[in-house]
Design a protein around this motif. Structure first.
Motif, PDB file in Angstrom:
ATOM      1  N   UNK A 103     113.500 -76.752   5.593  1.00  0.00           N
ATOM      2  CA  UNK A 103     114.117 -75.431   5.714  1.00  0.00           C
ATOM      3  C   UNK A 103     114.362 -75.140   7.184  1.00  0.00           C
ATOM      4  N   UNK A 104     115.345 -74.298   7.453  1.00  0.00           N
ATOM      5  CA  UNK A 104     115.619 -73.896   8.832  1.00  0.00           C
ATOM      6  C   UNK A 104     114.626 -72.801   9.200  1.00  0.00           C
ATOM      7  N   UNK A 105     113.878 -73.012  10.282  1.00  0.00           N
ATOM      8  CA  UNK A 105     112.870 -72.023  10.667  1.00  0.00           C
ATOM      9  C   UNK A 105     113.521 -70.690  11.060  1.00  0.00           C
ATOM     10  N   UNK A 106     114.804 -70.735  11.449  1.00  0.00           N
ATOM     11  CA  UNK A 106     115.506 -69.500  11.810  1.00  0.00           C
ATOM     12  C   UNK A 106     116.164 -68.837  10.601  1.00  0.00           C
ATOM     13  N   UNK A 107     116.055 -69.462   9.425  1.00  0.00           N
ATOM     14  CA  UNK A 107     116.734 -68.945   8.241  1.00  0.00           C
ATOM     15  C   UNK A 107     118.197 -69.378   8.232  1.00  0.00           C
ATOM     16  N   UNK A 141     127.974 -90.149   1.979  1.00  0.00           N
ATOM     17  CA  UNK A 141     127.257 -89.724   3.180  1.00  0.00           C
ATOM     18  C   UNK A 141     125.771 -89.597   2.897  1.00  0.00           C
ATOM     19  N   UNK A 142     124.971 -90.268   3.707  1.00  0.00           N
ATOM     20  CA  UNK A 142     123.521 -90.106   3.616  1.00  0.00           C
ATOM     21  C   UNK A 142     123.129 -89.116   4.707  1.00  0.00           C
ATOM     22  N   UNK A 143     122.570 -87.993   4.297  1.00  0.00           N
ATOM     23  CA  UNK A 143     122.318 -86.907   5.229  1.00  0.00           C
ATOM     24  C   UNK A 143     120.850 -86.522   5.212  1.00  0.00           C
ATOM     25  N   UNK A 144     120.369 -86.090   6.391  1.00  0.00           N
ATOM     26  CA  UNK A 144     118.992 -85.623   6.455  1.00  0.00           C
ATOM     27  C   UNK A 144     118.906 -84.432   7.391  1.00  0.00           C
ATOM     28  N   UNK A 145     117.823 -83.681   7.268  1.00  0.00           N
ATOM     29  CA  UNK A 145     117.581 -82.567   8.177  1.00  0.00           C
ATOM     30  C   UNK A 145     118.675 -81.519   8.138  1.00  0.00           C
ATOM     31  N   UNK A 146     119.114 -81.111   9.336  1.00  0.00           N
ATOM     32  CA  UNK A 146     120.098 -80.039   9.472  1.00  0.00           C
ATOM     33  C   UNK A 146     121.394 -80.353   8.710  1.00  0.00           C
ATOM     34  N   UNK A 147     121.878 -81.588   8.835  1.00  0.00           N
ATOM     35  CA  UNK A 147     123.131 -81.959   8.157  1.00  0.00           C
ATOM     36  C   UNK A 147     122.983 -81.810   6.640  1.00  0.00           C
ATOM     37  N   UNK A 148     121.845 -82.238   6.095  1.00  0.00           N
ATOM     38  CA  UNK A 148     121.609 -82.114   4.653  1.00  0.00           C
ATOM     39  C   UNK A 148     121.612 -80.649   4.237  1.00  0.00           C
ATOM     40  N   UNK A 149     121.032 -79.784   5.080  1.00  0.00           N
ATOM     41  CA  UNK A 149     120.977 -78.352   4.770  1.00  0.00           C
ATOM     42  C   UNK A 149     122.382 -77.740   4.762  1.00  0.00           C
ATOM     43  N   UNK A 150     123.194 -78.072   5.754  1.00  0.00           N
ATOM     44  CA  UNK A 150     124.561 -77.530   5.820  1.00  0.00           C
ATOM     45  C   UNK A 150     125.353 -77.934   4.572  1.00  0.00           C
ATOM     46  N   UNK A 151     125.302 -79.201   4.216  1.00  0.00           N
ATOM     47  CA  UNK A 151     126.053 -79.673   3.043  1.00  0.00           C
ATOM     48  C   UNK A 151     125.558 -79.003   1.761  1.00  0.00           C
ATOM     49  N   UNK A 152     124.231 -78.854   1.611  1.00  0.00           N
ATOM     50  CA  UNK A 152     123.705 -78.200   0.406  1.00  0.00           C
ATOM     51  C   UNK A 152     124.163 -76.746   0.328  1.00  0.00           C
ATOM     52  N   UNK A 176     107.861 -73.070   2.134  1.00  0.00           N
ATOM     53  CA  UNK A 176     108.004 -73.700   0.816  1.00  0.00           C
ATOM     54  C   UNK A 176     107.098 -74.919   0.694  1.00  0.00           C
ATOM     55  N   UNK A 177     106.623 -75.163  -0.514  1.00  0.00           N
ATOM     56  CA  UNK A 177     105.733 -76.296  -0.761  1.00  0.00           C
ATOM     57  C   UNK A 177     106.445 -77.597  -0.446  1.00  0.00           C
ATOM     58  N   UNK A 178     105.691 -78.540   0.139  1.00  0.00           N
ATOM     59  CA  UNK A 178     106.226 -79.879   0.430  1.00  0.00           C
ATOM     60  C   UNK A 178     107.481 -79.816   1.305  1.00  0.00           C
ATOM     61  N   UNK A 179     107.483 -78.874   2.273  1.00  0.00           N
ATOM     62  CA  UNK A 179     108.670 -78.701   3.106  1.00  0.00           C
ATOM     63  C   UNK A 179     108.307 -78.669   4.583  1.00  0.00           C
ATOM     64  N   UNK A 180     109.194 -79.264   5.389  1.00  0.00           N
ATOM     65  CA  UNK A 180     108.953 -79.201   6.833  1.00  0.00           C
ATOM     66  C   UNK A 180     110.042 -78.347   7.487  1.00  0.00           C
ATOM     67  N   UNK A 181     109.628 -77.580   8.519  1.00  0.00           N
ATOM     68  CA  UNK A 181     110.624 -76.722   9.182  1.00  0.00           C
ATOM     69  C   UNK A 181     111.534 -77.550  10.100  1.00  0.00           C
ATOM     70  N   UNK A 182     112.773 -77.112  10.201  1.00  0.00           N
ATOM     71  CA  UNK A 182     113.723 -77.699  11.145  1.00  0.00           C
ATOM     72  C   UNK A 182     114.040 -76.598  12.140  1.00  0.00           C
ATOM     73  N   UNK A 183     113.761 -76.870  13.398  1.00  0.00           N
ATOM     74  CA  UNK A 183     113.946 -75.831  14.442  1.00  0.00           C
ATOM     75  C   UNK A 183     115.402 -75.622  14.735  1.00  0.00           C
TER      76      UNK A 183
END
Length: 183
Positions: A103-107, A141-152, A176-183
């Motif tokens: 999740x984005x720590x800034x929302x 496209x294989x996406x992770x982190x910020x890019x995965x969040x934008x696409x979702x 959120x459970x099992x989630x890491x923050x993305x700054x």
């Protein structure tokens, strides 16, 4: 040229509808619309152009946000590893995702939402997206982190889902459970 007056705001029923698949190969008018959506994002990130036309900066835009119930998204951004993403995509689909969340720590924010909505939005940490690009090529496209969040976020618009639908109403800032923050 797409401007803020073309952006549909929350409350409009089109934002809660599942968008229609785009017949492929894409028509000239669908291609032109998708190119204009991508251009909006580029313009919105250009200080001179955005202040001249009063554009809110965005990294993604989905067709329902301009009043079109079609499965088309545009994204234009650099992720945290400085990888550049700039795509106009037809019929994007998440074909696989991680169990782990992020999740984005800034929302999150949205061009269709004119208010601040505080809280964490749980998303998949990694996703694979299949779609067709503006040139008619199939892309994976294989996406992770910020890019995965934008696409979702953008693909959710095609399914009538808003980012705030995921925020925990009792405790918006509970990690959120099992989630890491993305700054």
């Amino acid at each position: 040229m797409i401007t803020m007056k073309d952006i549909v705001r929350e409350g409009n029923p089109i934002l809660n509808k599942v968008a229609e698949e785009v017949p492929l190969p894409a028509s000239a008018s669908d291609k032109e619309t998708l190119e204009e959506m991508l251009q909006y994002l580029k313009n919105s990130q250009d200080e001179e152009v955005s202040s001249k036309y009063g554009l809110r900066p965005g990294v993604g835009l989905a067709a329902p946000q301009i009043g079109l119930s079609k499965r088309m998204i545009a994204v234009h951004f650099d992720d945290l590893d400085d990888k550049h993403y700039s795509y106009g995509l037809f019929n994007p689909k998440i074909v696989s995702h991680s169990v782990e969340k992020a999740y984005l720590s800034s929302g999150e924010g949205c061009l269709s939402v004119d208010r601040e909505i505080p809280g964490y939005v749980p998303r998949y940490a990694r996703i694979t997206v299949k779609a067709v690009d503006l040139d008619g090529n199939e892309v994976k496209l294989r996406l992770r982190g910020y890019a995965a969040i934008v696409f979702q976020h953008e693909i959710d618009h095609l399914n009538g889902v808003m980012f705030y639908d995921y925020i925990n109403p009792e405790n918006p800032f509970e990690a959120p459970e099992n989630a890491k923050p993305i700054e």
